[in-house]
Motif scaffolding. Sequence first.
Motif, PDB file in Angstrom:
ATOM      1  N   GLU A   1       6.814 -58.750  41.613  1.00  0.00           N
ATOM      2  CA  GLU A   1       6.159 -58.399  40.364  1.00  0.00           C
ATOM      3  C   GLU A   1       5.429 -57.077  40.530  1.00  0.00           C
ATOM      4  O   GLU A   1       4.882 -56.794  41.585  1.00  0.00           O
ATOM      5  N   GLU A   2       5.421 -56.274  39.506  1.00  0.00           N
ATOM      6  CA  GLU A   2       4.722 -54.999  39.528  1.00  0.00           C
ATOM      7  C   GLU A   2       3.223 -55.233  39.486  1.00  0.00           C
ATOM      8  O   GLU A   2       2.741 -56.061  38.719  1.00  0.00           O
ATOM      9  N   LYS A   3       2.505 -54.494  40.301  1.00  0.00           N
ATOM     10  CA  LYS A   3       1.047 -54.545  40.293  1.00  0.00           C
ATOM     11  C   LYS A   3       0.538 -53.592  39.220  1.00  0.00           C
ATOM     12  O   LYS A   3       1.090 -52.525  39.011  1.00  0.00           O
ATOM     13  N   LEU A   4      -0.535 -53.980  38.556  1.00  0.00           N
ATOM     14  CA  LEU A   4      -1.179 -53.109  37.581  1.00  0.00           C
ATOM     15  C   LEU A   4      -2.203 -52.268  38.314  1.00  0.00           C
ATOM     16  O   LEU A   4      -3.013 -52.807  39.068  1.00  0.00           O
ATOM     17  N   LYS A   5      -2.187 -50.958  38.127  1.00  0.00           N
ATOM     18  CA  LYS A   5      -3.165 -50.087  38.773  1.00  0.00           C
ATOM     19  C   LYS A   5      -4.128 -49.570  37.719  1.00  0.00           C
ATOM     20  O   LYS A   5      -3.696 -49.084  36.677  1.00  0.00           O
ATOM     21  N   MET A   6      -5.424 -49.709  38.000  1.00  0.00           N
ATOM     22  CA  MET A   6      -6.451 -49.242  37.083  1.00  0.00           C
ATOM     23  C   MET A   6      -7.566 -48.579  37.873  1.00  0.00           C
ATOM     24  O   MET A   6      -7.755 -48.872  39.048  1.00  0.00           O
TER      25      MET A   6
ATOM     26  N   GLU B   1      -5.667 -52.466  42.359  1.00  0.00           N
ATOM     27  CA  GLU B   1      -4.399 -53.118  42.010  1.00  0.00           C
ATOM     28  C   GLU B   1      -4.709 -54.514  41.513  1.00  0.00           C
ATOM     29  O   GLU B   1      -5.444 -55.256  42.148  1.00  0.00           O
TER      30      GLU B   1
ATOM     31  N   SER C   1      -2.977 -58.204  40.013  1.00  0.00           N
ATOM     32  CA  SER C   1      -1.776 -59.004  39.853  1.00  0.00           C
ATOM     33  C   SER C   1      -1.635 -59.376  38.384  1.00  0.00           C
ATOM     34  O   SER C   1      -2.633 -59.657  37.717  1.00  0.00           O
ATOM     35  N   PRO C   2      -0.422 -59.402  37.862  1.00  0.00           N
ATOM     36  CA  PRO C   2      -0.264 -59.807  36.464  1.00  0.00           C
ATOM     37  C   PRO C   2      -0.606 -61.280  36.229  1.00  0.00           C
ATOM     38  O   PRO C   2      -0.805 -61.694  35.101  1.00  0.00           O
TER      39      PRO C   2
ATOM     40  N   LEU D   1      -5.916 -61.612  36.324  1.00  0.00           N
ATOM     41  CA  LEU D   1      -6.513 -60.320  35.989  1.00  0.00           C
ATOM     42  C   LEU D   1      -8.006 -60.263  36.280  1.00  0.00           C
ATOM     43  O   LEU D   1      -8.655 -59.294  35.932  1.00  0.00           O
TER      44      LEU D   1
END
Length: 79
Positions: free
Chosen positions: A11-16, A63, A65-66, A69
């Motif tokens: 799964e793609e990690k969300l970067k913020m 990072e 995880s979807p 959050l």
Amino acid sequence: MSNKDNLKVKEEKLKMKGTVIETLQGGNFKVKLENNVEIMANVSGKIRVFKIQILRGDTVEVELSPYDLTRGRIVYRIS
């Protein structure tokens, strides 16, 4: 059929980006993200290995995880 065909796609990690608002024990931090959501974050292995200090007020890249959050991993210290 090779092993590459059997591997599942991660799964793609969300970067913020966010700001550290509180330092907790054990390498954990409270981070306020750009969208004003507060999460708990811990430091990644590379930051721990190279002994990069993260202090209150630092801007960091996190990072997420979807799946969860509310928790993240600090992967880069910007300032």
